[in-house]
Design an enzyme around this catalytic site. Sequence first.
Site, PDB file in Angstrom:
ATOM      1  N   ILE A  19       0.042   5.682  -3.634  1.00 14.56           N
ATOM      2  CA  ILE A  19      -0.471   6.674  -4.582  1.00 14.56           C
ATOM      3  C   ILE A  19       0.475   6.859  -5.767  1.00 14.56           C
ATOM      4  O   ILE A  19       0.037   7.158  -6.881  1.00 14.56           O
ATOM      5  CB  ILE A  19      -0.788   8.023  -3.877  1.00 14.56           C
ATOM      6  N   SER A  41      13.319   6.633  -2.369  1.00 14.28           N
ATOM      7  CA  SER A  41      12.431   6.006  -1.403  1.00 14.28           C
ATOM      8  C   SER A  41      13.266   5.060  -0.568  1.00 14.28           C
ATOM      9  O   SER A  41      14.244   4.494  -1.070  1.00 14.28           O
ATOM     10  CB  SER A  41      11.334   5.239  -2.161  1.00 14.28           C
ATOM     11  N   ARG A  42      12.878   4.875   0.698  1.00 15.06           N
ATOM     12  CA  ARG A  42      13.687   4.009   1.544  1.00 15.06           C
ATOM     13  C   ARG A  42      13.571   2.551   1.125  1.00 15.06           C
ATOM     14  O   ARG A  42      14.523   1.788   1.197  1.00 15.06           O
ATOM     15  CB  ARG A  42      13.263   4.183   3.006  1.00 15.06           C
ATOM     16  N   LYS A  95      -1.381  15.846  -1.467  1.00 15.09           N
ATOM     17  CA  LYS A  95      -2.250  16.392  -0.433  1.00 15.09           C
ATOM     18  C   LYS A  95      -2.190  15.522   0.814  1.00 15.09           C
ATOM     19  O   LYS A  95      -1.964  14.332   0.679  1.00 15.09           O
ATOM     20  CB  LYS A  95      -3.701  16.526  -0.923  1.00 15.09           C
ATOM     21  N   ASP A 173      -7.823  12.709   6.434  1.00 15.33           N
ATOM     22  CA  ASP A 173      -7.037  12.419   5.229  1.00 15.33           C
ATOM     23  C   ASP A 173      -7.968  12.311   4.020  1.00 15.33           C
ATOM     24  O   ASP A 173      -7.735  12.992   3.019  1.00 15.33           O
ATOM     25  CB  ASP A 173      -6.184  11.156   5.411  1.00 15.33           C
TER      26      ASP A 173
HETATM   27  P1  NAP Z   1       1.930   5.130   1.730  1.00 17.52           P
HETATM   28  O1  NAP Z   1       1.931   4.173   0.600  1.00 17.52           O
HETATM   29  O2  NAP Z   1       1.680   4.627   3.096  1.00 17.52           O
HETATM   30  O3  NAP Z   1       3.290   5.975   1.792  1.00 17.52           O
HETATM   31  C1  NAP Z   1       3.994   6.408   0.659  1.00 17.52           C
HETATM   32  C2  NAP Z   1       5.463   6.117   0.843  1.00 17.52           C
HETATM   33  O4  NAP Z   1       6.032   7.091   1.706  1.00 17.52           O
HETATM   34  C3  NAP Z   1       5.756   4.802   1.521  1.00 17.52           C
HETATM   35  O5  NAP Z   1       5.683   3.721   0.620  1.00 17.52           O
HETATM   36  C4  NAP Z   1       7.141   5.017   2.072  1.00 17.52           C
HETATM   37  O6  NAP Z   1       8.111   4.626   1.097  1.00 17.52           O
HETATM   38  C5  NAP Z   1       7.200   6.518   2.290  1.00 17.52           C
HETATM   39  N1  NAP Z   1       7.227   6.766   3.725  1.00 17.52           N
HETATM   40  C6  NAP Z   1       6.455   6.206   4.677  1.00 17.52           C
HETATM   41  N2  NAP Z   1       6.816   6.626   5.881  1.00 17.52           N
HETATM   42  C7  NAP Z   1       7.849   7.464   5.699  1.00 17.52           C
HETATM   43  C8  NAP Z   1       8.682   8.200   6.566  1.00 17.52           C
HETATM   44  N3  NAP Z   1       8.551   8.111   7.883  1.00 17.52           N
HETATM   45  N4  NAP Z   1       9.636   8.985   6.030  1.00 17.52           N
HETATM   46  C9  NAP Z   1       9.812   9.048   4.718  1.00 17.52           C
HETATM   47  N5  NAP Z   1       9.075   8.331   3.820  1.00 17.52           N
HETATM   48  C10 NAP Z   1       8.104   7.557   4.329  1.00 17.52           C
HETATM   49  O7  NAP Z   1       0.901   6.313   1.472  1.00 17.52           O
HETATM   50  P2  NAP Z   1       0.057   6.720   0.192  1.00 17.52           P
HETATM   51  O8  NAP Z   1      -1.281   6.113   0.264  1.00 17.52           O
HETATM   52  O9  NAP Z   1       0.872   6.552  -1.045  1.00 17.52           O
HETATM   53  O10 NAP Z   1      -0.158   8.278   0.539  1.00 17.52           O
HETATM   54  C11 NAP Z   1       0.911   9.211   0.479  1.00 17.52           C
HETATM   55  C12 NAP Z   1       0.318  10.597   0.375  1.00 17.52           C
HETATM   56  O11 NAP Z   1      -0.534  10.659  -0.774  1.00 17.52           O
HETATM   57  C13 NAP Z   1      -0.554  10.984   1.585  1.00 17.52           C
HETATM   58  O12 NAP Z   1      -0.368  12.328   1.902  1.00 17.52           O
HETATM   59  C14 NAP Z   1      -1.974  10.737   1.083  1.00 17.52           C
HETATM   60  O13 NAP Z   1      -2.927  11.578   1.711  1.00 17.52           O
HETATM   61  C15 NAP Z   1      -1.830  11.078  -0.393  1.00 17.52           C
HETATM   62  N6  NAP Z   1      -2.838  10.398  -1.228  1.00 17.52           N
HETATM   63  C16 NAP Z   1      -3.086   9.068  -1.095  1.00 17.52           C
HETATM   64  C17 NAP Z   1      -4.099   8.470  -1.850  1.00 17.52           C
HETATM   65  C18 NAP Z   1      -4.407   7.000  -1.776  1.00 17.52           C
HETATM   66  O14 NAP Z   1      -5.387   6.542  -2.388  1.00 17.52           O
HETATM   67  N7  NAP Z   1      -3.617   6.197  -1.081  1.00 17.52           N
HETATM   68  C19 NAP Z   1      -4.843   9.239  -2.734  1.00 17.52           C
HETATM   69  C20 NAP Z   1      -4.521  10.583  -2.900  1.00 17.52           C
HETATM   70  C21 NAP Z   1      -3.524  11.151  -2.129  1.00 17.52           C
HETATM   71  P3  NAP Z   1       9.544   4.056   1.565  1.00 17.52           P
HETATM   72  O15 NAP Z   1       9.300   3.124   2.722  1.00 17.52           O
HETATM   73  O16 NAP Z   1      10.063   3.387   0.348  1.00 17.52           O
HETATM   74  O17 NAP Z   1      10.342   5.274   1.974  1.00 17.52           O
END
Ligand code: NAP
Length: 313
Positions: A19, A41-42, A95, A173
């Site tokens: 995101i 970020s990690r 969110k 989600d």
């Molecule tokens: P994602 O790419 O799976 O996760 C975002 C980043 O969070 C990962 O790249 C990782 O970065 C970090 N992360 C993962 N596990 C972690 C942990 N255990 N501790 C700390 N950092 C961690 O997810 P995303 O799709 O971007 O979604 C993230 C949030 O945005 C969620 O709450 C989701 O509901 C919301 N969102 C997503 C979308 C969508 O379309 N994807 C849309 C609107 C809102 P590092 O490995 O570099 O730390």
Amino acid sequence: MERAPVASINLAIVGVGKIVRDQHLPAVAADGDFRLVAAASRNGRVEGIDNFDSIGTMLAAVPSIDAVSLCMPPQYRYAAAVQAIDAGKHVFLEKPPGATLSEVEDLAARAAAQGVSLFASWHSRYAPAVEAARAFLAGTRIQRMRVTWKEDVRQWHPNQDWIWQPGGLGVFDPGINALSIVTRILPRPVFATAATLEFPANRQAPIAASIRFSDAGGLDLAAEFDWRQTGRQSWDIEASTDAGTMLLAEGGATLSVDGRVVHSEPEQEYPMLYRRFAGLVRSGASDVDLAPLRHVADAFMLGQRQVVDPFDD
Ligand code: NAP
């Protein structure tokens, strides 16, 4: 008379993943109120700025940060938010704002005590036709509402293990996006009266859910969330009213009444979220509406649990 320039808000982003790349980086780059100064970020990195492995090292190394956007999965957001608030930073929460209601309430109290802004963002509320739907419903008697949020989890959430873990919410989600719209457009609060949650035998979070809601006036509201949808994806809210049948389609992008499109504009959700966040920071206010997360919690409390076929990516 020329307006005095307003200093930009030095922003840092935490949790560089899908995101952030899809929405936060372009929205921040186009917003003159913000200057992106660092990321933590990690594994993820943002080009052209200082990157850190953790929020703690970032906050210690870059004291000029005014605000942080926390975009990691919800289970890990509270600990980062506490660090940011304790350091006196304004906080934008992706969110859902956290893994539990209580931890987000604690964040709101901490932000108020520190005098910083806390924004629990609900991006779907900024979909183009949501305010038009709210205005339409305000002048009607609603007989029935149906929410259909059905998408293909393999397409939208590949390899996201966190989403299947406790606190990851599973199908809620995306479903919570629908609930963020419903709680914005309905003139009165609603409450869940029954729910069924379908859990794959090998997962900790539901792949499908149906919830019935009502309100003090006996509203007939049902929501169907399903992650097993292939082909056409559905993000629709339909309401039968005494002024006609309203369809808020495509996740809030288009509003039709009795089959005629009455509102449709290009999507601007994240630019509008950052406009809102800048306004909160500049005015010293917070915006933390827990209603969508509360409905999900209620569905978990009230829901019948059904075990269904195992799910594999
Ligand atoms: P994602 O790419 O799976 O996760 C975002 C980043 O969070 C990962 O790249 C990782 O970065 C970090 N992360 C993962 N596990 C972690 C942990 N255990 N501790 C700390 N950092 C961690 O997810 P995303 O799709 O971007 O979604 C993230 C949030 O945005 C969620 O709450 C989701 O509901 C919301 N969102 C997503 C979308 C969508 O379309 N994807 C849309 C609107 C809102 P590092 O490995 O570099 O730390």
